[in-house]
Scaffold this active site. Structure first.
Site, PDB file in Angstrom:
ATOM      1  N   ASP A 371       0.829  -1.211   0.000  1.00  0.00           N
ATOM      2  CA  ASP A 371       0.000   0.000   0.000  1.00  0.00           C
ATOM      3  C   ASP A 371       0.869   1.270   0.000  1.00  0.00           C
ATOM      4  OD1 ASP A 371      -2.138   1.612   0.221  1.00  0.00           O
ATOM      5  OD2 ASP A 371      -2.914   0.743   2.084  1.00  0.00           O
ATOM      6  N   ARG A 445     -12.364   1.530   7.868  1.00  0.00           N
ATOM      7  CA  ARG A 445     -10.999   1.944   7.510  1.00  0.00           C
ATOM      8  C   ARG A 445     -11.072   3.149   6.570  1.00  0.00           C
ATOM      9  NH1 ARG A 445      -5.798  -0.707   4.490  1.00  0.00           N
ATOM     10  NH2 ARG A 445      -4.311  -0.217   6.110  1.00  0.00           N
ATOM     11  N   TRP A 479      -3.904  -8.650  -4.248  1.00  0.00           N
ATOM     12  CA  TRP A 479      -5.275  -8.128  -4.439  1.00  0.00           C
ATOM     13  C   TRP A 479      -5.947  -8.079  -3.070  1.00  0.00           C
ATOM     14  CZ3 TRP A 479      -8.616  -8.141  -9.196  1.00  0.00           C
ATOM     15  CH2 TRP A 479      -9.953  -7.889  -8.912  1.00  0.00           C
ATOM     16  N   ASP A 480      -6.083  -6.897  -2.534  1.00  0.00           N
ATOM     17  CA  ASP A 480      -6.599  -6.765  -1.162  1.00  0.00           C
ATOM     18  C   ASP A 480      -8.088  -6.403  -1.142  1.00  0.00           C
ATOM     19  OD1 ASP A 480      -6.459  -6.729   1.603  1.00  0.00           O
ATOM     20  OD2 ASP A 480      -4.635  -5.525   1.661  1.00  0.00           O
ATOM     21  N   ASN A 482     -10.296  -4.684   2.050  1.00  0.00           N
ATOM     22  CA  ASN A 482     -10.142  -4.394   3.474  1.00  0.00           C
ATOM     23  C   ASN A 482     -11.384  -3.979   4.240  1.00  0.00           C
ATOM     24  OD1 ASN A 482      -7.483  -5.017   4.211  1.00  0.00           O
ATOM     25  ND2 ASN A 482      -6.739  -3.326   2.985  1.00  0.00           N
ATOM     26  N   CYS A 528      -5.951 -11.256  -0.720  1.00  0.00           N
ATOM     27  CA  CYS A 528      -5.785 -10.846   0.672  1.00  0.00           C
ATOM     28  C   CYS A 528      -7.087 -10.175   1.060  1.00  0.00           C
ATOM     29  CB  CYS A 528      -4.614  -9.858   0.716  1.00  0.00           C
ATOM     30  SG  CYS A 528      -4.344  -9.080   2.311  1.00  0.00           S
ATOM     31  N   ASP A 550      -3.040 -11.116   8.832  1.00  0.00           N
ATOM     32  CA  ASP A 550      -2.165  -9.980   9.174  1.00  0.00           C
ATOM     33  C   ASP A 550      -1.379 -10.276  10.441  1.00  0.00           C
ATOM     34  OD1 ASP A 550      -2.700  -8.447   7.029  1.00  0.00           O
ATOM     35  OD2 ASP A 550      -3.931  -6.960   8.047  1.00  0.00           O
TER      36      ASP A 550
HETATM   37  C1  GLA Z   1      -4.341  -5.129   4.715  1.00  0.00           C
HETATM   38  C2  GLA Z   1      -3.440  -6.289   4.381  1.00  0.00           C
HETATM   39  C3  GLA Z   1      -2.020  -5.939   4.760  1.00  0.00           C
HETATM   40  C4  GLA Z   1      -1.580  -4.710   4.034  1.00  0.00           C
HETATM   41  C5  GLA Z   1      -2.541  -3.566   4.327  1.00  0.00           C
HETATM   42  C6  GLA Z   1      -2.240  -2.356   3.467  1.00  0.00           C
HETATM   43  O1  GLA Z   1      -4.466  -4.950   6.076  1.00  0.00           O
HETATM   44  O2  GLA Z   1      -3.867  -7.441   5.029  1.00  0.00           O
HETATM   45  O3  GLA Z   1      -1.154  -7.016   4.471  1.00  0.00           O
HETATM   46  O4  GLA Z   1      -1.515  -4.965   2.660  1.00  0.00           O
HETATM   47  O5  GLA Z   1      -3.887  -3.946   4.075  1.00  0.00           O
HETATM   48  O6  GLA Z   1      -3.100  -1.310   3.696  1.00  0.00           O
END
Ligand code: GLA
Length: 725
Positions: A371, A445, A479-480, A482, A528, A550
């Site tokens: 990020d 977030r 590829w996240d 969140n 992710c 994480d």
């Molecule tokens: C999530 C992912 C982390 C990281 C952060 C970046 O929490 O699980 O590994 O990539 O986002 O913002």
């Protein structure tokens, strides 16, 4: 053919060397489940059909006629597809609201097709196999009263004790229908003498193995977050009460879907068990106009009588050989360094170049810029949706050039399904974000979710991503995802179709992943979701690796990785050594070596001793790569069974090599530490390099490896390799 239809007996027999699955067409054309379990060369139909009194008769207004001819009873028969409102008072497999409000369903057999191979489910992830490796049975059923057809799809793998199931619903009526429930699989079992295994968790503590005896009533595992979630996984196993790691019957379901799901395990008054697996009906309603159809996602059904450990090993092979893209099965995963825990948002070109220089010295093969590289993203308040490089902060041309100079690969982080309030994407397209009309919207977030049910949104994101991939020749994407979905609503769906939103969202996400897979066949995607919040077979179809959690503390990882490897291959578990933990770098690496290995720290902060150790660890990774990625996993001590220790080993397919790991979390009370190994050849000798000692295979498995005088105390660990002499 591994599927035969015996016309006289009215029975379908799906089989391979390990399993049989038997389906009976009752005399009045209902589909009855007879058996799923060990392979049966022959069977006695009479004893398998549940003989019932002629209690249920049909009355058509003129006369009462006997339609259940002693071989079927709505209330007590085991069903392949359970109807609603006809006397089966267990949960139904399908619920349809007809134009006149009638929700009754009653499906009867029409015809069937058996063929080699398997069709791809359009727009959905599913197992794939060659014509030699899978055979398909499609059974067509109809509810004549509403003119709706259901095709039940069964596939049996040739080499694994696995059947997949899914279902297609086709509306042949003039009027529209509303599909309110459409489970992908129904599995009825004759008893409730089972322990239910499932995975439970939360952010940073995903997939803990849980076990409980099922009792009368329902146990529901589900998600309504728009993703499979941190809280539970779309997986269960039902194990006979005497089953354990290496012995006993296990039935298991693994749903190939990443959105809202439901797995319902119901024990009824007769102590029968019904398992339903599918899209969560809580957030699902799908309208079908005349001639429209709906395809459910696919479920893997697995049976073994060799215990929980064997279940995991079968899943590992099936997922590797039949789910993930074959492009990556034999691709050796590069040792990566991810920037997140080392830098967070705080980096510039200079720092990144120095990190790459150092990483190269250590033997790292891929650098992943996490990020913070795009738009105005210097914290998590902005810029999601603006996938262009923040040139003032970091020059990706220079980064790429430096990596290529070292022959290293280049990975980049994206969070494609999200949008920040502070972004030009939001400024220009407010309606791209998911929110309800006349209602506050919820930030998590500080971010909102994109309406992935819209084609134009998917096209926009795909274009932005592919521009970056092309420009910097990106090898790998993280590829996240969140946050969860709230205020689910799409401006592009009218009120009648709003119930389709969550599933359409998932199809949109899958469509971008599919385009990336097709357009960039060598682009490796690791998915992710705030760590491991979307670790499921659906995502594994597109991304052969998933960031497990994480939580990178090695001790915490013991149970997270145990639960993940319960039903997903170790080669799919992203697992990194990070800084600032309570354990030594040795233990961190031994735990990370269970999955796909990497580092997540600032190498510029390491002392020389740690750097030397890391170089050795990377060598170890290469030395044992084929074992950890293609070997069989055996748990010797499960953290879910033992609060003090964990131990596992990998054994090569030819049983000639093995890698053993033992980690202590609390000192053992026993004065002796003997650990019995598994999976070796009984009558062969194995040399252990680290101990410079040779052992007899059966001795290691029956008496055990004596670690008493290795003095392994809290947070310490040992890794030993064995090779046949
Ligand atoms: C999530 C992912 C982390 C990281 C952060 C970046 O929490 O699980 O590994 O990539 O986002 O913002």
């Amino acid at each position: 053919m591994p599927i035969i239809y015996d016309k006289k007996k009215r029975v379908f027999h799906l089989y391979n060397k390990d399993i049989s699955y038997l389906i009976y067409i009752s005399l009045d054309s209902r589909l009855i489940h007879l058996h799923f379990g060990a392979h049966l060369k022959d069977y006695d139909l009479d004893t398998m059909i549940y003989h019932t009194t002629n209690y249920y008769t049909h009355f058509d207004g003129e006369k009462e006629h006997i339609s259940s001819l002693y071989d079927f009873n709505y209330e007590t028969s085991l069903m392949e597809l359970a109807s609603f409102n006809k006397g089966d008072y267990r949960s139904c497999s399908i619920k349809i609201k007809n134009h006149n409000g009638d929700e009754t369903t009653d499906f009867t057999y029409v015809s069937h097709k058996i063929y080699k191979g398997k069709q791809k489910l359009e727009g959905l992830p599913c197992l794939k196999a060659s014509e030699d490796d899978v055979t398909t049975l499609e059974i067509k059923l109809i509810d004549k009263a509403i003119n709706v057809v259901v095709i039940l799809q069964y596939n049996i793998l040739t080499n694994y004790p696995v059947i997949t199931r899914s279902m297609k619903v086709i509306n042949q009526a003039e009027d529209e229908i509303i599909l309110k429930k459409a489970y992908s699989a129904t599995l009825d079992l004759k008893t409730s003498d089972y322990n239910l295994y499932y995975l439970s968790g939360r952010y940073g503590k995903e997939r803990n193995v849980c076990k409980e005896k099922i009792m009368q009533g329902c146990k529901v595992l589900s998600s309504i977050e728009g993703k499979s979630s941190h809280n539970t996984s779309p997986f269960i196993a039902l194990a006979s009460l005497d089953a354990c790691e290496d012995y006993g019957e296990v039935y298991s379901c693994n749903f190939i879907y990443s959105g809202n799901f439901e797995i319902k395990v119901e024990v009824d008054k007769c102590e029968f068990t019904r398992v339903l697996v599918g899209i969560n009906p809580e957030t699902f309603e799908y309208v079908l106009e005349k001639n429209q159809s709906f395809q459910t996602p696919e479920v893997i059904l697995l049976y073994t009588n060799k215990g929980i450990g064997e279940m995991s090993r079968i899943y590992h092979k099936v997922i590797n050989n039949h789910l993930i893209s074959s492009n990556f099965l034999n691709m050796k995963r590069p040792v990566l360094l991810n920037s997140w825990e080392g830098c967070y948002f705080d980096f510039d070109t200079d720092k990144i170049l120095k990190i790459i220089d150092e990483a190269h010295q250590l033997g790292i093969e891929m650098f992943v810029l996490d990020d913070g590289w795009f738009a105005k993203r210097n914290d998590d308040n902005s810029s999601l949706g603006d996938w262009y490089v923040n040139n003032e902060k970091v020059d990706l041309n220079k980064v790429e050039k430096r990596l290529r100079q070292y022959n290293m690969k280049f990975g980049l982080w994206f969070e494609p399904e999200m949008i920040s309030y502070n972004s030009s994407l939001y400024k220009n397209h407010k309606d791209y974000a998911i929110k309800c009309e006349n209602r506050d919207y919820t930030l998590m977030r500080h971010q909102m979710v994109l309406d992935m049910s819209r084609q134009d949104v998917c096209d926009n994101i795909y274009k932005q991503m592919s521009d970056i991939i092309d420009k910097y020749h990106i090898d790998y994407i993280k590829w996240d995802h969140n946050r969860s979905i709230t205020e689910a609503y799409s401006k592009h769906l009218d009120s009648k179709h709003m119930g389709e939103f969550y599933h359409r969202f998932m199809l949109g996400t899958y469509s971008i992943l599919e385009r990336l897979n097709n357009d960039y066949p060598s682009l490796f995607i690791e998915s992710c979701c705030g760590g491991g919040g979307r670790y499921d077979a659906g995502m594994l179809y597109y991304s052969p690796q998933i960031w497990t959690s994480d939580e990178t503390d090695a001790i915490e990882r013991l149970s997270i990785q145990e639960g993940t490897s319960f039903c997903f291959p170790c080669s799919s578990m992203g697992s990194h050594v990070s800084a600032n933990q309570r354990t030594s770098y040795k233990t961190k690496a031994y735990v990370a070596l269970q999955g796909t290995f990497g580092y997540e720290l600032d190498p510029l902060k390491l002392d020389d001793e740690t750097k030397a150790l890391i170089k050795k660890q990377i060598k170890t990774y290469h030395e044992f790569y084929d074992l950890t990625h293609y070997g069989d996993l055996y748990y010797l001590i499960r953290p879910s069974n033992n609060a003090h220790q964990a131990s596992w080993m990998f054994v090569s397919q030819d049983k000639k090599r093995a890698l053993f790991t033992y980690v202590v979390t609390l000192k053992n009370k026993s004065m002796l530490t003997y650990i019995k190994l598994k999976g070796l050849k009984e009558n062969k000798y194995y040399y252990c390099k680290e101990k410079d000692k040779t052992y007899y295979g059966k001795f290691l498995m029956e008496v055990g490896l004596d670690l008493t005088f290795d003095y392994i105390y809290s947070y310490d660990s040992i890794m030993l390799s064995f090779i046949e002499k």
